[in-house]
Design an enzyme around this catalytic site. Structure first.
Site, PDB file in Angstrom:
ATOM      1  N   GLY A  12      40.707  50.802  33.219  1.00 50.36           N
ATOM      2  CA  GLY A  12      40.142  51.998  32.196  1.00 50.36           C
ATOM      3  C   GLY A  12      38.462  51.918  32.332  1.00 50.36           C
ATOM      4  O   GLY A  12      37.911  50.590  32.405  1.00 50.36           O
ATOM      5  N   ARG A  16      33.829  54.330  24.913  1.00 48.95           N
ATOM      6  CA  ARG A  16      33.287  54.135  23.746  1.00 48.95           C
ATOM      7  C   ARG A  16      32.310  52.728  23.663  1.00 48.95           C
ATOM      8  O   ARG A  16      31.552  52.620  22.683  1.00 48.95           O
ATOM      9  CB  ARG A  16      34.501  53.745  22.786  1.00 48.95           C
ATOM     10  CG  ARG A  16      35.131  54.920  22.039  1.00 48.95           C
ATOM     11  CD  ARG A  16      36.246  54.644  21.485  1.00 48.95           C
ATOM     12  NE  ARG A  16      37.419  54.309  22.198  1.00 48.95           N
ATOM     13  CZ  ARG A  16      38.763  54.061  21.963  1.00 48.95           C
ATOM     14  NH1 ARG A  16      38.902  53.941  20.495  1.00 48.95           N
ATOM     15  NH2 ARG A  16      39.530  53.773  22.840  1.00 48.95           N
ATOM     16  N   GLY A  76      46.244  57.299  32.667  1.00 45.82           N
ATOM     17  CA  GLY A  76      46.753  56.595  31.462  1.00 45.82           C
ATOM     18  C   GLY A  76      47.237  55.287  31.736  1.00 45.82           C
ATOM     19  O   GLY A  76      47.561  54.895  33.138  1.00 45.82           O
ATOM     20  N   GLU A 153      51.728  57.666  19.451  1.00 44.67           N
ATOM     21  CA  GLU A 153      50.162  57.424  19.563  1.00 44.67           C
ATOM     22  C   GLU A 153      49.572  58.341  18.307  1.00 44.67           C
ATOM     23  O   GLU A 153      50.001  59.078  17.926  1.00 44.67           O
ATOM     24  CB  GLU A 153      49.559  58.158  20.726  1.00 44.67           C
ATOM     25  CG  GLU A 153      49.918  57.412  22.098  1.00 44.67           C
ATOM     26  CD  GLU A 153      49.435  56.099  21.822  1.00 44.67           C
ATOM     27  OE1 GLU A 153      48.272  55.646  21.952  1.00 44.67           O
ATOM     28  OE2 GLU A 153      50.342  55.091  21.875  1.00 44.67           O
ATOM     29  N   ARG A 332      13.740  23.316  33.816  1.00 42.90           N
ATOM     30  CA  ARG A 332      14.690  24.620  34.578  1.00 42.90           C
ATOM     31  C   ARG A 332      14.811  24.054  36.299  1.00 42.90           C
ATOM     32  O   ARG A 332      14.172  23.224  36.660  1.00 42.90           O
ATOM     33  CB  ARG A 332      14.136  25.725  34.427  1.00 42.90           C
ATOM     34  CG  ARG A 332      12.767  25.913  34.909  1.00 42.90           C
ATOM     35  CD  ARG A 332      11.973  27.020  34.580  1.00 42.90           C
ATOM     36  NE  ARG A 332      10.863  27.082  34.927  1.00 42.90           N
ATOM     37  CZ  ARG A 332      10.179  27.718  36.195  1.00 42.90           C
ATOM     38  NH1 ARG A 332      11.061  28.357  37.038  1.00 42.90           N
ATOM     39  NH2 ARG A 332       8.952  27.629  36.481  1.00 42.90           N
ATOM     40  N   ASN A 385       1.408  23.491  42.764  1.00 42.97           N
ATOM     41  CA  ASN A 385       2.595  23.555  43.981  1.00 42.97           C
ATOM     42  C   ASN A 385       2.641  24.498  44.712  1.00 42.97           C
ATOM     43  O   ASN A 385       3.177  24.593  45.790  1.00 42.97           O
ATOM     44  CB  ASN A 385       3.923  23.282  43.204  1.00 42.97           C
ATOM     45  CG  ASN A 385       4.254  24.372  42.090  1.00 42.97           C
ATOM     46  OD1 ASN A 385       3.245  24.696  41.418  1.00 42.97           O
ATOM     47  ND2 ASN A 385       5.673  24.763  41.926  1.00 42.97           N
ATOM     48  N   ARG A 439     -13.800  13.948  40.624  1.00 38.73           N
ATOM     49  CA  ARG A 439     -14.518  14.949  39.679  1.00 38.73           C
ATOM     50  C   ARG A 439     -15.632  14.732  39.936  1.00 38.73           C
ATOM     51  O   ARG A 439     -16.662  13.718  40.360  1.00 38.73           O
ATOM     52  CB  ARG A 439     -14.078  14.706  38.234  1.00 38.73           C
ATOM     53  CG  ARG A 439     -14.516  13.287  37.753  1.00 38.73           C
ATOM     54  CD  ARG A 439     -13.860  12.758  36.514  1.00 38.73           C
ATOM     55  NE  ARG A 439     -14.265  11.619  35.822  1.00 38.73           N
ATOM     56  CZ  ARG A 439     -13.724  10.828  35.288  1.00 38.73           C
ATOM     57  NH1 ARG A 439     -12.563  10.975  34.950  1.00 38.73           N
ATOM     58  NH2 ARG A 439     -14.298   9.588  34.865  1.00 38.73           N
TER      59      ARG A 439
HETATM   60  C1  UD1 Z   1      46.913  51.818  23.995  1.00 37.43           C
HETATM   61  C2  UD1 Z   1      48.480  52.151  23.458  1.00 37.43           C
HETATM   62  C3  UD1 Z   1      48.551  51.841  22.032  1.00 37.43           C
HETATM   63  C4  UD1 Z   1      47.978  50.852  21.397  1.00 37.43           C
HETATM   64  C5  UD1 Z   1      46.642  50.385  21.913  1.00 37.43           C
HETATM   65  C6  UD1 Z   1      46.270  48.902  21.494  1.00 37.43           C
HETATM   66  C7  UD1 Z   1      49.348  53.828  25.232  1.00 37.43           C
HETATM   67  C8  UD1 Z   1      49.372  55.235  25.451  1.00 37.43           C
HETATM   68  N1  UD1 Z   1      48.390  53.430  24.116  1.00 37.43           N
HETATM   69  O1  UD1 Z   1      46.147  52.623  23.449  1.00 37.43           O
HETATM   70  O2  UD1 Z   1      49.886  52.498  21.643  1.00 37.43           O
HETATM   71  O3  UD1 Z   1      48.388  50.777  20.172  1.00 37.43           O
HETATM   72  O4  UD1 Z   1      46.694  50.427  23.336  1.00 37.43           O
HETATM   73  O5  UD1 Z   1      45.177  48.698  21.640  1.00 37.43           O
HETATM   74  O6  UD1 Z   1      49.316  52.982  26.126  1.00 37.43           O
HETATM   75  N2  UD1 Z   1      43.972  51.498  31.529  1.00 37.43           N
HETATM   76  C9  UD1 Z   1      44.146  51.503  33.093  1.00 37.43           C
HETATM   77  N3  UD1 Z   1      44.311  52.778  33.403  1.00 37.43           N
HETATM   78  C10 UD1 Z   1      44.425  53.907  32.885  1.00 37.43           C
HETATM   79  C11 UD1 Z   1      44.224  53.753  31.318  1.00 37.43           C
HETATM   80  C12 UD1 Z   1      44.254  52.374  30.748  1.00 37.43           C
HETATM   81  O7  UD1 Z   1      44.265  50.559  33.589  1.00 37.43           O
HETATM   82  O8  UD1 Z   1      44.520  54.948  33.427  1.00 37.43           O
HETATM   83  C13 UD1 Z   1      43.852  50.280  30.956  1.00 37.43           C
HETATM   84  C14 UD1 Z   1      42.651  49.983  30.072  1.00 37.43           C
HETATM   85  O9  UD1 Z   1      41.652  49.570  30.937  1.00 37.43           O
HETATM   86  C15 UD1 Z   1      43.041  49.119  28.922  1.00 37.43           C
HETATM   87  C16 UD1 Z   1      44.442  49.278  28.711  1.00 37.43           C
HETATM   88  O10 UD1 Z   1      45.070  50.067  29.801  1.00 37.43           O
HETATM   89  O11 UD1 Z   1      42.905  47.703  29.388  1.00 37.43           O
HETATM   90  C17 UD1 Z   1      44.683  50.111  27.437  1.00 37.43           C
HETATM   91  O12 UD1 Z   1      44.089  51.347  27.426  1.00 37.43           O
HETATM   92  P1  UD1 Z   1      43.323  51.886  26.227  1.00 37.43           P
HETATM   93  O13 UD1 Z   1      42.734  53.264  26.882  1.00 37.43           O
HETATM   94  O14 UD1 Z   1      42.327  51.096  25.642  1.00 37.43           O
HETATM   95  O15 UD1 Z   1      44.442  52.496  25.448  1.00 37.43           O
HETATM   96  P2  UD1 Z   1      44.554  52.687  23.852  1.00 37.43           P
HETATM   97  O16 UD1 Z   1      44.037  54.197  23.928  1.00 37.43           O
HETATM   98  O17 UD1 Z   1      43.476  51.536  23.279  1.00 37.43           O
HETATM   99 CA    CA Z   2      42.583  49.725  23.672  1.00 32.94          CA
END
Ligand code: UD1
Ligand code: CA
Length: 453
Positions: A12, A16, A76, A153, A332, A385, A439
């Protein structure tokens, strides 16, 4: 634990966080978030895979001893896991799925969770927690004390479901074939147009399969980081854990709230850490040492009984035992200071070694220098140096005395037990046991002022 593999989701973007870098690369308590999660996961399984996407190369560099799955587009959490389907082809054991942004999770908790899953005969289990402000999280809709109905969600939840304070941690154990079988049926008809991993839970329940929910007692552990504010909160928690650990092991920390000590730092018993000290990286401090306020140590080694006075910076350098450094010293780039030496106020030392018993007490710059034992470096001594193109070495042999305000113009050698007169510019080697004066001679003009009047 047999037949358990771990899949970490880290593809992800950190929307934010407003960051160029993937969220899991940000640091808390001196380690990247992914390192914290990997540390917990390694205690459970040797088979760890990480799903990477955003800043994939950097995430790969930050994760050692694991395999990787590429998720090209981030559609997702469900899609992220689905990207790993081929990776688990033919595997029929359990899979612990967790996000890369939960740095406080303890491996003991994951262990208990795995045990709950196996002993309950579940096809899948979710790790949950009750939290005061569940805004933004997926809510746990339960059937009873152990079993679960679905996960909804926040954005898709009705007002009634938003009242639920039990949330999804995003940490799960699945029977792998059942997981991948359901994942292919997950749709993206939700508020975020994403493939939700959470939907697998509802699908499994719909097939009358047993899905468990295991609630952690310390909700803090499942804190996921989405913002810089949360990063700071977690950093504070990790620092508090570190100071607690050190104090338990016999280190005095005068003000734990202002001690910034990274997870991997080691400090010996009866050492004292004064307020507002920063100790980073792989720093090791011996026993009975004292680190005074406003000092920063990074990848430093400080021997037993040594004292680092206020405002000093020691980076990638090694200090022996019974040494005194500072106040306001800067050491250092591989500097080493041997036992019982003294480095005083406003002394900068770079890529140099000082032998045992040597003193450089005031206002000096020593760069690219090898300085022997029991040498006295006077106030204001400077190794010249750098000639504008290259760096050159200065050697000062055992027992030598370099008078105040002298410049040692490198490459140059001051021999054993030699003396350099104060205020000298030394351009040629000084033979052992001799006196060098470099000197201009002083001229006194008698009655000069009187004649002027
Ligand atoms: C997710 C959960 C939510 C939970 C929350 C806890 C889902 C739909 N929701 O929401 O129920 O309460 O975590 O923190 O799963 N990621 C990927 N690929 C993607 C999307 C996300 O690797 O396409 C990874 C992100 O890098 C992250 C993790 O999955 O490490 C969670 O993704 P994030 O977008 O933070 O999920 P939340 O919206 O927080
Ligand atoms: Ca999260």
């Amino acid at each position: 634990m047999k037949n358990l593999r771990v899949l970490i989701l880290a593809a992800g973007k950190s929307t934010r966080m407003k960051s160029k870098f993937a969220k899991v690369l940000h640091r808390a308590g001196g380690r990247t978030l992914i390192e914290h999660v990997l540390t917990a996961a390694r205690r459970l399984s040797a088979e760890i895979a990480v799903v990477v996407g955003h800043s994939a190369d950097l995430v790969k560099n930050a994760s050692t001893g694991v395999s990787f799955v590429d998720q090209k587009e981030q559609l997702g959490t469900g899609h992220a896991v689905l990207s790993a389907r081929d990776h688990y082809a033919g595997y029929d054991g359990d899979l612990l799925v967790m996000p890369g942004d939960v740095p406080l999770i303890a491996s003991d908790t994951l262990d208990q969770f795995g045990q709950f899953h196996r002993e309950g005969g579940f096809v899948a289990c979710v790790l949950t927690a009750d939290i005061d402000d569940p805004t933004g999280y997926g809510r746990i809709v339960r059937r009873d004390d152990h079993e679960l109905q679905s996960i909804v969600e926040h954005r898709d939840a009705s007002p009634a479901i938003r009242q639920i304070r039990e949330i999804n941690s995003s940490i799960y154990v699945f029977n792998a074939p059942a997981l991948f079988d359901c994942l292919s049926k997950v749709r993206n008809d939700n508020a975020q147009r994403e493939y939700y991993l959470t939907d697998v839970i509802g699908l499994l329940v719909g097939q009358n399969r047993k899905v468990g929910a295991f609630k952690v007692s310390r909700a803090e552990e499942i804190l996921g980081i989405n913002t810089r504010q949360e990063l700071a909160t977690v950093d504070r928690i990790l620092r508090r854990r570190k100071t607690e650990e050190l104090m338990t092991n016999g280190v005095t920390i005068m003000d734990p709230a202002t001690a910034y000590i990274d997870a991997d730092v080691q400090i010996g018993a009866d050492s004292i850490i004064y307020p507002a000290v920063q100790i980073y990286g792989n720093t090791v401090v011996g026993e009975d040492a004292a680190i005074h306020s406003f000092t920063r140590l990074s990848n430093a080694r400080i021997g037993a009984r040594s004292v680092v006075l206020e405002g000093s910076i020691i980076v990638d350098s090694e200090i022996g035992q019974d040494v005194s450094v500072g106040p306001y010293a800067h050491l250092r780039m591989g500097t080493s200071v041997a036992d019982t030496a003294k480095v005083g106020n406003f002394v900068e030392i770079k890529k140099s070694s000082l032998g045992a018993g040597t003193k450089s007490m005031h206002h000096a710059y020593l760069g690219d220098a090898t300085i022997g034992k029991n040498v006295n470096i006077g106030a204001g001594v400077i190794t010249c140096n750098y000639d504008g193109v290259n760096k050159h070495q200065t050697i000062v042999e055992d027992g030598a005395f370099v008078g105040t305000d002298s410049q040692l113009i490198a490459p140059v050698r001051v021999g054993k037990d030699a003396y350099v007169a104060a205020g000298s510019s030394i351009t040629e080697d000084v033979p052992p046991e001799s006196l060098a004066i470099g000197r201009g001679r002083q001229v006194n003009k008698e009655g000069w002022r009187r004649k002027k009047k």
